[in-house]
Design an enzyme around this catalytic site. Structure first.
Site, PDB file in Angstrom:
ATOM      1  CG  ASP A   1      69.278  54.472  43.944  1.00 22.17           C
ATOM      2  OD1 ASP A   1      69.630  54.373  45.142  1.00 22.17           O
ATOM      3  OD2 ASP A   1      69.947  54.014  43.001  1.00 22.17           O
TER       4      ASP A   1
ATOM      5  CE  LYS B   1      71.872  54.015  51.345  1.00 29.34           C
ATOM      6  NZ  LYS B   1      71.643  53.590  49.961  1.00 29.34           N
TER       7      LYS B   1
ATOM      8  CG  ASP C   1      74.319  46.947  44.769  1.00 30.72           C
ATOM      9  OD1 ASP C   1      75.293  47.556  44.286  1.00 30.72           O
ATOM     10  OD2 ASP C   1      73.379  47.533  45.355  1.00 30.72           O
TER      11      ASP C   1
ATOM     12  CD  GLU D   1      69.997  50.356  48.159  1.00 32.31           C
ATOM     13  OE1 GLU D   1      70.963  49.568  48.121  1.00 32.31           O
ATOM     14  OE2 GLU D   1      70.063  51.478  48.687  1.00 32.31           O
TER      15      GLU D   1
END
Ligand code: AMP
Length: 560
Positions: A7, A69, A169, A146
């Site tokens: 992850d 990221k 999330d 994800e």
């Protein structure tokens, strides 16, 4: 050969392996499963990833990078210790560190990985993630979305193999909500929605502003460093409210105290809850589902720990979200499960992940009121199931027009200029009267994120094609090999003495952040530690590290 699941997060990354059918999170050399996605480059070219690098963000900002990221798949370049790195190269250092941790844990070499990416990652970002894996010396077997990973983990952990999941999330800065179906070994993302500017940070700011209001400070008038310090204390207060009913915030030279409760926090966050409910309504609408058709609401992301979030979702959805394991670890557990599935190929050959296109793809049409700003004409709308092939019909804008320029855009904005331009097809057409040309534009978007565009002028039966694979962001095989060689000259810091380095880096950071007596205390502790380190007596070093950590915890206000 083991396949590891990674992850690769914006804030933290985790690595997971599947052993004897059991999914195990791999601890790093500090014994923690969360490794901060932070990279520090030392003057001698040594690379440090994780907690030590995170401390150095404050003390060595020009040699350290975080949150890269966010820039995956863009041309942004980070300069650290006078050397240049792309976001995928920085990510490759994080991956290399996780690979090493997994190899130590497994006692064997690892060459293959499955990595998770956000469902909305576009083709550039997915490609960049694969490239990061290659640069870390791994074959990236598969990227998994994800929310798919979270649904997979939730289904395995709850023992309820099949169902429809709403994956919620909430991280530090973003909210992603997805509807995911998992039936007969097929995981399908039905719709995604969210808010790119809503996360734990916003709750910190609400607490900071509410505090200022209560004690008569004007938030906007605080200096930048005061705001940063108040926000840090607010985050601490927020986290305390996850564990306790009340938390006291004390700030500033006068040290005025104000007590927060979860009830007060909930009242102060109405505006944030409105935005959360909007994202949930959007995803349910796009997936054409009602909440009754959702079997399980899965909580992901550090901010999902907040009791106010749990209560809000329970009331808003009329259903209790499930909290299986830690919300920080659920995606990693899902990627690990998937890696295990890949390892035992024969058993579950039929597990396929189907994807939806998380953004709209379209072309430009003339804007009659402002010619300089063409309007977006959607062809493949967001959340279409892939592969998808759709045609848009267009015509000429004026008499005798002999040339058209078909732009290829990605995004949800009204004006093309606010979307991402992926390419363009130029074509000569037969000049006819305005509105009589028959132009067909076909977009075909496949499961690997490759977009093929065909423009046909029906009068001439002439077709022009373009395949958008965004080569400008990509390295050729040769360039990749070359860069791999260069990156291999950077060595990861050894894991030996990592705790000592972490304590020293933390001491440096606290020294930079604090003043006066507290600084003097830090110097004393650090000097003592450095002296004992020279004596090379392990027991004494361990005691001295413990002493230093206790002092730093107190200075940071972390003591219970
Ligand atoms: P992530 O991006 O998933 O790592 O989420 C980080 C966010 O989660 C930050 O805003 C943290 O403040 C928040 N967070 C982490 N732990 C807790 C906790 N125990 N209670 C409330 N928020 C938390």
């Amino acid at each position: 050969m083991a396949i590891i699941g990674i992850d690769l997060g914006t804030t933290n990354s985790l690595v997971c392996v599947c052993q004897d059918g059991q999914v195990r999170l791999v601890p790093n050399s500090l014994g923690q499963v969360l490794t901060p996605s932070v990279v520090n480059v030392e003057a001698n070219g040594e690379i440090c990833v994780g907690a030590v690098a995170k401390e150095r963000l404050v003390t060595h900002p020009s040699d350290t990078a975080a949150s890269f990221k966010r820039y995956m798949g863009t041309e942004k370049v980070f300069t650290l210790a006078k050397r240049s790195f792309t976001p995928q190269e920085l990510s490759s250092f994080v991956l290399r560190q996780l690979k090493e941790d997994a190899e130590r844990f497994l006692g064997e070499e690892v060459t293959e990985a499955v990595i998770s990416v956000p469902a909305y990652f576009n083709d550039h970002q997915r490609y960049a993630t694969r490239e990061a894996g290659r640069l870390a010396g791994m074959q990236v077997e598969r990227l998994i979305n994800e929310p798919s990973a979270a649904a997979l983990a939730a289904s395995r952990l709850s023992g309820q193999e099949e169902g429809s999941y709403l994956v919620f999330d909430l991280g530090g800065g973003t909210l992603d909500v997805s509807v995911v179906d998992y039936f007969e070994n097929v995981i399908e993302i039905i719709a995604v929605s969210g808010d790119n500017h809503l996360g734990g940070n916003d709750f910190d700011e609400v607490i900071a502003r509410r505090y200022c209001e209560a004690v008569g400070i004007i938030y906007e008038e605080l200096e930048e460093h005061e705001k940063a310090s108040l926000l840090r204390l607010s985050e601490k207060c927020k986290k305390e409210l996850t564990a306790r009913k009340e938390a006291v915030l004390i700030f500033g030279p006068e040290g005025q105290a104000f007590t927060f409760t979860n009830m007060l926090l909930a009242e102060s966050c109405q505006n944030l809850f409105d935005r959360i409910s909007q994202a949930i309504k959007n995803v349910l609408r796009d997936s054409r589902r009602t909440i009754d058709e959702i079997d399980e609401v899965v909580l992901v992301g550090g901010s999902s720990r907040m009791p106010v979030i749990f209560l809000f979702l329970q009331t808003f959805l009329g259903k209790s979200p499930c909290m299986i394991g830690s919300p920080d670890e659920i995606v990693a557990a899902g990627v690990g499960t998937y890696a295990g599935i890949k390892e035992r190929k024969q058993e579950i050959r039929d597990l396929v992940l189907t994807d939806s296109c998380p953004f709209t793809l379209g072309t430009n049409v003339a804007n009659h009121s402002d010619h300089a700003r063409p309007i977006m004409s959607p062809i493949i709308e967001r959340n279409s199931i892939l592969p998808s092939s759709k045609i848009g019909y267009y015509t000429n804008a004026y008499d005798g027009q002999s040339h058209i320029s078909i732009g290829i855009y990605q995004g949800e904005s009204y004006y093309c200029e606010d979307n991402i331009e992926l390419g363009k097809i130029e074509m000569d057409i037969l000049p006819v009267r305005k509105g009589e040309a028959m132009i067909e534009v076909r977009f075909t978007y496949d499961i690997n994120g490759i977009l093929e565009v065909e423009v046909t002028d029906r009068y001439q039966n002439k077709t022009e094609r373009a395949v958008v694979t965004s080569r400008n962001f990509r390295l050729s095989e040769q360039e990749l090999e070359q860069r791999l060689k260069e990156l291999n000259t950077y060595k990861l810091a050894s894991s030996g003495g990592i705790r000592t380095r972490l304590v020293l880096a933390r001491g440096e950071r606290l020294f930079a952040q604090l003043l006066g007596d507290e600084r003097r205390e830090i110097v004393e502790v650090m000097q003592r530690l450095e002296k004992i380190m020279n004596e090379q007596n392990d027991q004494k070093i361990a005691n001295s590290l413990r002493e230093a950590e206790a002092v730093f915890d107190r200075l940071e206000g972390l003591e219970p």
